[in-house]
Design a protein around this motif. Sequence first.
Motif, mmCIF file in Angstrom:
data_model
loop_
_atom_site.group_PDB
_atom_site.id
_atom_site.type_symbol
_atom_site.label_atom_id
_atom_site.label_comp_id
_atom_site.label_asym_id
_atom_site.label_seq_id
_atom_site.Cartn_x
_atom_site.Cartn_y
_atom_site.Cartn_z
ATOM 1 N N GLU A 75 0.860 -1.192 0.000
ATOM 2 C CA GLU A 75 0.000 0.000 0.000
ATOM 3 C C GLU A 75 0.891 1.235 0.000
ATOM 4 O OE1 GLU A 75 -3.966 1.956 1.215
ATOM 5 O OE2 GLU A 75 -3.575 -0.154 0.919
ATOM 6 N N PHE A 76 0.773 2.050 -1.045
ATOM 7 C CA PHE A 76 1.532 3.289 -1.132
ATOM 8 C C PHE A 76 0.595 4.478 -0.945
ATOM 9 C CE2 PHE A 76 4.186 0.404 -3.707
ATOM 10 C CZ PHE A 76 5.431 0.649 -3.166
ATOM 11 N N VAL A 77 1.064 5.475 -0.227
ATOM 12 C CA VAL A 77 0.369 6.751 -0.102
ATOM 13 C C VAL A 77 1.286 7.816 -0.695
ATOM 14 C CG1 VAL A 77 -0.602 8.471 1.453
ATOM 15 C CG2 VAL A 77 -0.861 6.033 1.980
ATOM 16 N N ALA A 78 0.899 8.396 -1.813
ATOM 17 C CA ALA A 78 1.713 9.398 -2.496
ATOM 18 C C ALA A 78 0.896 10.672 -2.683
ATOM 19 C CB ALA A 78 2.180 8.876 -3.846
ATOM 20 N N ARG A 79 1.450 11.800 -2.270
ATOM 21 C CA ARG A 79 0.766 13.082 -2.391
ATOM 22 C C ARG A 79 1.743 14.150 -2.860
ATOM 23 N NH1 ARG A 79 -2.767 10.116 -1.855
ATOM 24 N NH2 ARG A 79 -4.632 10.202 -0.521
ATOM 25 N N GLY A 80 1.258 15.048 -3.719
ATOM 26 C CA GLY A 80 2.051 16.206 -4.100
ATOM 27 C C GLY A 80 2.864 15.999 -5.363
ATOM 28 N N ALA A 81 3.881 16.827 -5.504
ATOM 29 C CA ALA A 81 4.703 16.863 -6.708
ATOM 30 C C ALA A 81 6.153 16.567 -6.376
ATOM 31 C CB ALA A 81 4.591 18.233 -7.372
ATOM 32 N N GLU A 82 6.974 16.354 -7.413
ATOM 33 C CA GLU A 82 8.379 16.016 -7.209
ATOM 34 C C GLU A 82 9.227 17.225 -6.828
ATOM 35 O OE1 GLU A 82 8.527 12.079 -10.091
ATOM 36 O OE2 GLU A 82 9.288 13.997 -10.866
ATOM 37 N N GLY A 83 8.647 18.415 -6.890
ATOM 38 C CA GLY A 83 9.329 19.628 -6.458
ATOM 39 C C GLY A 83 8.370 20.792 -6.512
ATOM 40 N N GLY A 189 30.384 10.908 -0.209
ATOM 41 C CA GLY A 189 29.016 11.229 -0.566
ATOM 42 C C GLY A 189 28.950 12.568 -1.268
ATOM 43 N N GLN A 190 27.747 12.921 -1.708
ATOM 44 C CA GLN A 190 27.551 14.195 -2.387
ATOM 45 C C GLN A 190 26.146 14.695 -2.079
ATOM 46 O OE1 GLN A 190 28.222 13.141 -6.489
ATOM 47 N NE2 GLN A 190 26.364 11.911 -6.640
ATOM 48 N N VAL A 191 25.989 15.990 -2.068
ATOM 49 C CA VAL A 191 24.704 16.600 -1.758
ATOM 50 C C VAL A 191 24.250 17.524 -2.871
ATOM 51 C CG1 VAL A 191 23.489 18.159 -0.184
ATOM 52 C CG2 VAL A 191 25.043 16.440 0.739
ATOM 53 N N SER A 192 25.152 18.375 -3.323
ATOM 54 C CA SER A 192 24.750 19.468 -4.194
ATOM 55 C C SER A 192 25.949 19.984 -4.966
ATOM 56 C CB SER A 192 24.161 20.590 -3.325
ATOM 57 O OG SER A 192 23.917 21.750 -4.067
ATOM 58 N N ARG A 193 25.681 20.764 -5.971
ATOM 59 C CA ARG A 193 26.768 21.443 -6.676
ATOM 60 C C ARG A 193 27.267 22.632 -5.853
ATOM 61 N NH1 ARG A 193 27.067 19.092 -11.587
ATOM 62 N NH2 ARG A 193 25.154 18.138 -12.411
ATOM 63 N N MET A 194 26.493 23.037 -4.849
ATOM 64 C CA MET A 194 26.945 24.077 -3.924
ATOM 65 C C MET A 194 27.471 23.412 -2.665
ATOM 66 S SD MET A 194 23.380 25.557 -2.275
ATOM 67 C CE MET A 194 22.461 25.662 -3.811
ATOM 68 N N GLY A 286 15.805 27.344 8.892
ATOM 69 C CA GLY A 286 14.700 27.540 9.822
ATOM 70 C C GLY A 286 13.570 26.617 9.402
ATOM 71 N N LYS A 287 12.404 27.170 9.151
ATOM 72 C CA LYS A 287 11.267 26.377 8.687
ATOM 73 C C LYS A 287 10.974 26.616 7.208
ATOM 74 C CE LYS A 287 10.635 24.519 12.681
ATOM 75 N NZ LYS A 287 10.959 23.082 12.887
ATOM 76 N N VAL A 288 11.926 27.233 6.515
ATOM 77 C CA VAL A 288 11.776 27.505 5.093
ATOM 78 C C VAL A 288 12.615 26.511 4.296
ATOM 79 C CG1 VAL A 288 12.127 29.202 3.260
ATOM 80 C CG2 VAL A 288 11.360 29.952 5.528
ATOM 81 N N LEU A 289 12.033 25.917 3.274
ATOM 82 C CA LEU A 289 12.741 24.969 2.431
ATOM 83 C C LEU A 289 13.312 25.669 1.202
ATOM 84 C CD1 LEU A 289 10.305 21.919 2.562
ATOM 85 C CD2 LEU A 289 12.507 22.148 3.716
ATOM 86 N N VAL A 290 14.611 25.494 1.009
ATOM 87 C CA VAL A 290 15.308 26.111 -0.115
ATOM 88 C C VAL A 290 15.941 24.996 -0.948
ATOM 89 C CG1 VAL A 290 17.140 27.700 -0.791
ATOM 90 C CG2 VAL A 290 15.809 28.140 1.292
ATOM 91 N N PRO A 291 15.750 24.993 -2.269
ATOM 92 C CA PRO A 291 16.322 23.909 -3.087
ATOM 93 C C PRO A 291 17.846 23.909 -3.041
ATOM 94 C CG PRO A 291 15.445 25.662 -4.480
ATOM 95 C CD PRO A 291 14.997 25.973 -3.085
ATOM 96 N N ILE A 292 18.421 22.732 -2.758
ATOM 97 C CA ILE A 292 19.877 22.593 -2.760
ATOM 98 C C ILE A 292 20.346 21.624 -3.844
ATOM 99 C CG2 ILE A 292 20.246 23.251 -0.354
ATOM 100 C CD1 ILE A 292 20.382 20.301 0.359
ATOM 101 N N ASP A 293 19.428 20.835 -4.400
ATOM 102 C CA ASP A 293 19.779 19.948 -5.513
ATOM 103 C C ASP A 293 18.527 19.734 -6.351
ATOM 104 O OD1 ASP A 293 21.775 18.327 -6.862
ATOM 105 O OD2 ASP A 293 20.575 16.595 -6.259
ATOM 106 N N GLU A 294 18.355 20.619 -7.328
ATOM 107 C CA GLU A 294 17.170 20.531 -8.179
ATOM 108 C C GLU A 294 17.326 19.408 -9.194
ATOM 109 O OE1 GLU A 294 14.931 24.275 -9.016
ATOM 110 O OE2 GLU A 294 16.933 25.152 -8.809
ATOM 111 N N ALA A 295 16.215 18.775 -9.486
ATOM 112 C CA ALA A 295 16.241 17.612 -10.365
ATOM 113 C C ALA A 295 16.866 17.913 -11.714
ATOM 114 C CB ALA A 295 14.821 17.085 -10.542
ATOM 115 N N SER A 296 16.565 19.065 -12.275
ATOM 116 C CA SER A 296 17.025 19.390 -13.633
ATOM 117 C C SER A 296 18.532 19.580 -13.723
ATOM 118 C CB SER A 296 16.315 20.655 -14.130
ATOM 119 O OG SER A 296 16.617 21.757 -13.276
ATOM 120 N N ASN A 297 19.167 19.890 -12.602
ATOM 121 C CA ASN A 297 20.615 20.120 -12.597
ATOM 122 C C ASN A 297 21.273 19.363 -11.456
ATOM 123 O OD1 ASN A 297 23.025 21.367 -13.554
ATOM 124 N ND2 ASN A 297 22.901 22.869 -11.892
#
Length: 436
Positions: A75-83, A189-194, A286-297
């Motif tokens: 059973e999968f529960v999936a909601r929302g978008a990939e970004g 490991g790796q996280v981001s280009r930044m 804080g409580k704000v989400l900022v992209p650090i590794d976007e799918a397109s790049n």
Amino acid sequence: MIERMKAAVDRRMILRMAAQAGFGAGLVAVLPRLADALERPDMLAGVRAVVERWVGPGKFPGMVASLGLPGRATEFVARGAEGFTDADAITPDSLFRIYSMTKPVTAMAAMQLIDEGRMGLDQPLHEVLPAFRHMMVQDTYDGSVTALHPAPRPITMRHLLTHTSGLGYTIIQRGPIKALMESKGLVPGQVSRMAVPSLFSQAAVVGLDRFAQALSEVPLVADPGTQWIYSMSLDLMGRVIEVVAGKPFDQYLDETLFRPAGMTSTWFQVPAAEAHRLTTNYGAAGKVLVPIDEASNSIYLDKPAFPFGGAGLVSTPRDYDRFLRMLAQRGTIDGVRVLGEKAVTVGTANMLPEGVLMPATFGGPSGFGAGGRVGHGAEAGVFGWSGAAGTVGMVDMIHGLRSQLFVQFMPPNAFDLLPEFQKALRADIVALLERR
């Protein structure tokens, strides 16, 4: 933003996160009766509510949760978008950075070689990698890198599998030893280009062979076999596997584990043709989400410096559920034997050297198997681990139950999502039983 993220990450975060990898005390005792209640509709009502509450503007763009039981479709529960800026719906086939959930995969591959007699569980590491024959150890943990003593015993394969080798970790150590590791490119490991401070922000040495050689030149942070210390042990195991197997580590995983298990979407490098399925990873400022590794790049579209056996895989909820189901079925899935039964049975049980205990930060008594936490007491039989970007997966080896949560944000202790998910999961299973 990066400085605010740095303040939120510390060496204890990884341990607190990994403690989420089980159901929690009190749940496992009710599982034998669970199969009787499966005909009831909506067996994940609480989890569904948690997912819906955490997905949306100002929260997360999307997430996937799952519950699997023997003989039943997962059973999968999936909601929302990939970004937030990606209109593609998130699904069980979306790609996520699973980070340290790579460790049980690598460790189980090693257990198969042990099961086949190609190496031994308590075999000294230096018999495969001679550079590790004469290791030196810091006199003081995270202290001087010149005040050292000879290791009183050799590192063994068991030590690598259970984080008791005495090896350190770039994301855990502090002071001169961390600086020495980074100067040698021991960044597994790796996280981001930044650059993301306190995580994998330096350049990694290229090649598993060079990684292993450089690691052999760095002092251990503890005597082998004496303490559980989160480490680069499973990354080094990747080199052990390729030497013993006689083929590249990533090729061995693909041929021996992924393809036989039907894990068709698990890679160290995301193929360009599959990039549209990749989610975006976010950093919590804080409580704000900022992209650090976007799918397109994404950095995961590039070939990594080497296949990181401790943190390098990208996978899907569907693929990783197949891995967990294969473990629950003692090495088989869809009629195909992937791993030997003994490899799985031993690997999902407590393998810690005698006298070694898990850190108290795990929230109760526990052991450690091949790359994952092993529950004790009411959690007996539960094996699992989690990833640094909010993913968690576990399997109850007694009753065959599997559970997962897949989301992408760092650090995963920035929000209360993971403990809230575990609480809702327990409540859903108990509710199923009460409605019988």
